[in-house]
Design a protein around this motif. Structure first.
Motif, PDB file in Angstrom:
ATOM      1  N   ASN A  25       4.905   3.966  -2.231  1.00 57.57           N
ATOM      2  CA  ASN A  25       4.160   2.718  -2.390  1.00 57.57           C
ATOM      3  C   ASN A  25       5.101   1.590  -2.000  1.00 57.57           C
ATOM      4  OD1 ASN A  25       1.630   3.644  -3.458  1.00 57.57           O
ATOM      5  ND2 ASN A  25       2.771   4.229  -5.279  1.00 57.57           N
ATOM      6  N   GLU A  29       0.441   7.031   3.828  1.00 57.90           N
ATOM      7  CA  GLU A  29      -0.326   8.286   3.739  1.00 57.90           C
ATOM      8  C   GLU A  29       0.183   9.335   4.713  1.00 57.90           C
ATOM      9  OE1 GLU A  29      -2.518   9.071   1.514  1.00 57.90           O
ATOM     10  OE2 GLU A  29      -2.631   7.097   0.592  1.00 57.90           O
ATOM     11  N   ASP A  60     -15.549   5.666  -2.979  1.00 58.23           N
ATOM     12  CA  ASP A  60     -14.236   5.104  -3.272  1.00 58.23           C
ATOM     13  C   ASP A  60     -13.188   5.978  -2.599  1.00 58.23           C
ATOM     14  OD1 ASP A  60     -15.195   3.053  -4.974  1.00 58.23           O
ATOM     15  OD2 ASP A  60     -15.388   4.504  -6.593  1.00 58.23           O
ATOM     16  N   CYS A  61     -12.459   5.387  -1.674  1.00 64.92           N
ATOM     17  CA  CYS A  61     -11.394   6.107  -0.972  1.00 64.92           C
ATOM     18  C   CYS A  61     -10.138   5.250  -1.055  1.00 64.92           C
ATOM     19  CB  CYS A  61     -11.805   6.368   0.470  1.00 64.92           C
ATOM     20  SG  CYS A  61     -10.596   7.345   1.376  1.00 64.92           S
ATOM     21  N   HIS A  62      -9.190   5.659  -1.859  1.00 63.84           N
ATOM     22  CA  HIS A  62      -7.991   4.875  -2.148  1.00 63.84           C
ATOM     23  C   HIS A  62      -8.423   3.528  -2.729  1.00 63.84           C
ATOM     24  CE1 HIS A  62      -5.570   7.990  -0.376  1.00 63.84           C
ATOM     25  NE2 HIS A  62      -6.386   8.000   0.648  1.00 63.84           N
ATOM     26  N   THR A  63      -8.216   2.418  -2.028  1.00 63.60           N
ATOM     27  CA  THR A  63      -8.608   1.123  -2.579  1.00 63.60           C
ATOM     28  C   THR A  63      -9.881   0.579  -1.961  1.00 63.60           C
ATOM     29  OG1 THR A  63      -7.236  -0.063  -0.992  1.00 63.60           O
ATOM     30  CG2 THR A  63      -6.219   0.520  -3.103  1.00 63.60           C
ATOM     31  N   ARG A 122      -8.261  -5.624   1.234  1.00 64.16           N
ATOM     32  CA  ARG A 122      -8.153  -4.349   0.534  1.00 64.16           C
ATOM     33  C   ARG A 122      -8.933  -3.281   1.308  1.00 64.16           C
ATOM     34  NH1 ARG A 122      -8.874  -2.799  -5.550  1.00 64.16           N
ATOM     35  NH2 ARG A 122      -7.805  -4.768  -5.785  1.00 64.16           N
ATOM     36  N   GLY A 160       0.819  -1.207   0.000  1.00 61.13           N
ATOM     37  CA  GLY A 160       0.000   0.000   0.000  1.00 61.13           C
ATOM     38  C   GLY A 160       0.847   1.248   0.000  1.00 61.13           C
ATOM     39  N   ARG A 161       0.165   2.382   0.125  1.00 61.19           N
ATOM     40  CA  ARG A 161       0.833   3.680   0.128  1.00 61.19           C
ATOM     41  C   ARG A 161       0.903   4.217   1.551  1.00 61.19           C
ATOM     42  NH1 ARG A 161      -0.599   8.089  -4.000  1.00 61.19           N
ATOM     43  NH2 ARG A 161      -2.130   6.520  -4.371  1.00 61.19           N
TER      44      ARG A 161
END
Length: 128
Positions: A49, A10, A104-107, A64, A7-8
């Motif tokens: 990432n 944040e 939809d928020c990121h994934t 996810r 993931g990223r």
């Protein structure tokens, strides 16, 4: 190697040795290593990432959209409601309280219900 979530970052810094909690499940694990582009790194910063290795976490326990956060510094948790600024690009009808879109928020893809719309702005003029 263990389980490797991807993931990223944040906010904050992700580095080996910290204890992370996965929200909303509450699963806690120690970060064994962090890698970016198949190279091990000592720290990951916001915008990176990465993949990070954790032991004793079943892959079926994290999904996810789950959030990993530092256990020692106000970890993330699930909430019943939240306040958000929502930008709707195009919608054929009227939007009012009670509307239930998929956000939809990121994934993550989550059904939410608008309960109290505070302000609507015209996308063309910016007027309330």
């Amino acid at each position: 190697v263990g389980t490797v979530p991807v993931g990223r970052v944040e906010a904050g810094i992700l580095k080996p040795g910290i204890q992370v909690m996965f929200a909303p499940t509450g699963v806690v694990a120690k970060v064994d290593s962090v890698e970016m582009h198949r190279e091990f790194i000592s720290e990951a910063y916001p915008g990176d990432n990465v993949g990070f290795s954790v032991r004793n976490v079943n892959i079926k326990d994290i999904h996810r959209g789950h959030v990993a956060s530092d256990c020692s510094c106000d970890p993330a948790y699930d909430v019943a409601s939240f306040v958000a600024q929502v930008i709707i690009m195009d919608h054929p009808g009227r939007i009012s309280n009670g509307y239930s879109p998929i956000i939809d928020c990121h994934t993550a893809h989550v059904a939410c219900t608008f309960t109290n719309i505070k302000v609507k702005l015209n996308r063309l003029t910016g007027e309330k």
